[in-house]
Design an enzyme around this catalytic site. Structure first.
Site, mmCIF file in Angstrom:
data_model
loop_
_atom_site.group_PDB
_atom_site.id
_atom_site.type_symbol
_atom_site.label_atom_id
_atom_site.label_comp_id
_atom_site.label_asym_id
_atom_site.label_seq_id
_atom_site.Cartn_x
_atom_site.Cartn_y
_atom_site.Cartn_z
ATOM 1 N N TYR A 177 31.551 63.221 16.213
ATOM 2 C CA TYR A 177 32.313 64.316 16.502
ATOM 3 C C TYR A 177 32.783 64.869 15.299
ATOM 4 O O TYR A 177 32.876 66.214 15.009
ATOM 5 C CB TYR A 177 33.512 64.065 17.379
ATOM 6 C CG TYR A 177 33.082 63.466 18.748
ATOM 7 C CD1 TYR A 177 32.651 64.501 19.881
ATOM 8 C CD2 TYR A 177 33.265 62.302 19.415
ATOM 9 C CE1 TYR A 177 32.122 63.958 21.248
ATOM 10 C CE2 TYR A 177 32.594 61.766 20.342
ATOM 11 C CZ TYR A 177 32.368 62.714 21.431
ATOM 12 O OH TYR A 177 31.731 62.112 22.430
ATOM 13 N N ASN A 197 29.940 71.091 27.894
ATOM 14 C CA ASN A 197 28.430 71.499 27.643
ATOM 15 C C ASN A 197 27.670 71.696 28.997
ATOM 16 O O ASN A 197 27.671 70.638 29.747
ATOM 17 C CB ASN A 197 27.714 70.279 26.852
ATOM 18 C CG ASN A 197 26.157 70.441 26.707
ATOM 19 O OD1 ASN A 197 25.917 71.461 26.994
ATOM 20 N ND2 ASN A 197 25.624 69.506 26.350
ATOM 21 N N HIS A 234 24.855 63.593 24.333
ATOM 22 C CA HIS A 234 24.865 62.139 24.265
ATOM 23 C C HIS A 234 24.436 61.598 23.020
ATOM 24 O O HIS A 234 24.623 60.551 22.735
ATOM 25 C CB HIS A 234 23.509 61.762 25.281
ATOM 26 C CG HIS A 234 22.225 62.301 24.912
ATOM 27 N ND1 HIS A 234 21.689 63.587 25.359
ATOM 28 C CD2 HIS A 234 21.336 61.676 24.427
ATOM 29 C CE1 HIS A 234 20.390 63.573 24.849
ATOM 30 N NE2 HIS A 234 20.078 62.569 24.447
#
Length: 194
Positions: free
Chosen positions: A124, A147, A156
């Site tokens: 992230y 998303n 993912h």
């Protein structure tokens, strides 16, 4: 290739039966607006029966929406021939018609789609940095949670810095996320993108 009875296409909606479950795809004239794994198994089962989806993998079939056709073809390649997508990295995605959202949220989605190809992962924090805001890892995480086109915008592939696969809102959660990551490993060594 699968037959016409293996998928169902309505004017702006198509269903694709995949190894991770039934996927519902919605499109506008501009591109894909939504791609979600149907979570409710009984609802998915009734849709499969209603539309006579018979095989695990479905292929493109002419519809009245070329954007849906492109998304179905992309899904077929992703699940059945991922090595074909790997050749092109991130570049050969179906056209997207993403909601405006916040500028940063949209930028995170597009950055992920453009910079983290099949077979790669990121964190992230690294995604936030790629999107131009290095201190915004939580905001990048929130962008992943909202998303609208999972798998195509590959949330993912975003992992927590602390390790593990982290959470996933699609399908069966982290089990689905792990399956997608393992599936992408069959195309070659999984690498961390930077």
């Amino acid at each position: 290739m699968a037959s016409a009875s293996d998928m169902h296409v309505e004017q702006n909606v198509a269903y694709y039966l995949s190894p991770v479950g039934l996927i519902k795809i919605q499109a506008s004239a501009k591109g894909i607006t939504s791609l979600k794994i149907v979570k409710d198994k009984s609802h998915a089962h009734s849709l499969i029966e209603e539309h006579r989806l018979e095989t695990l993998h479905n292929c493109t079939n002419p519809s009245h929406n070329k954007k849906l056709d492109e998304a179905l073809k992309w899904l077929e390649e992703y699940f059945c021939r991922p090595e074909e997508l790997r050749k092109d990295g991130c570049r050969r995605l179906p056209p997207l018609d993403l909601p405006m959202g916040g500028n940063f949220v949209r930028k995170v989605w597009l950055t992920l789609a453009d910079h983290v190809p099949l077979g790669r992962t990121t964190t992230y924090g690294e995604l936030a940095q790629l999107a131009g805001r290095p201190a915004a890892s939580r905001a990048a995480g929130q962008a992943m949670r909202t998303n609208p086109v999972s798998i195509i915008v590959p949330c993912h592939r975003v992992l927590p810095k602390s390790g593990g696969v982290g959470r996933y809102s699609g399908g069966e959660g982290s089990v689905t996320k792990q399956w997608l990551l393992d599936h992408e490993r069959v195309c070659g060594d999984m690498k961390h993108a930077k």
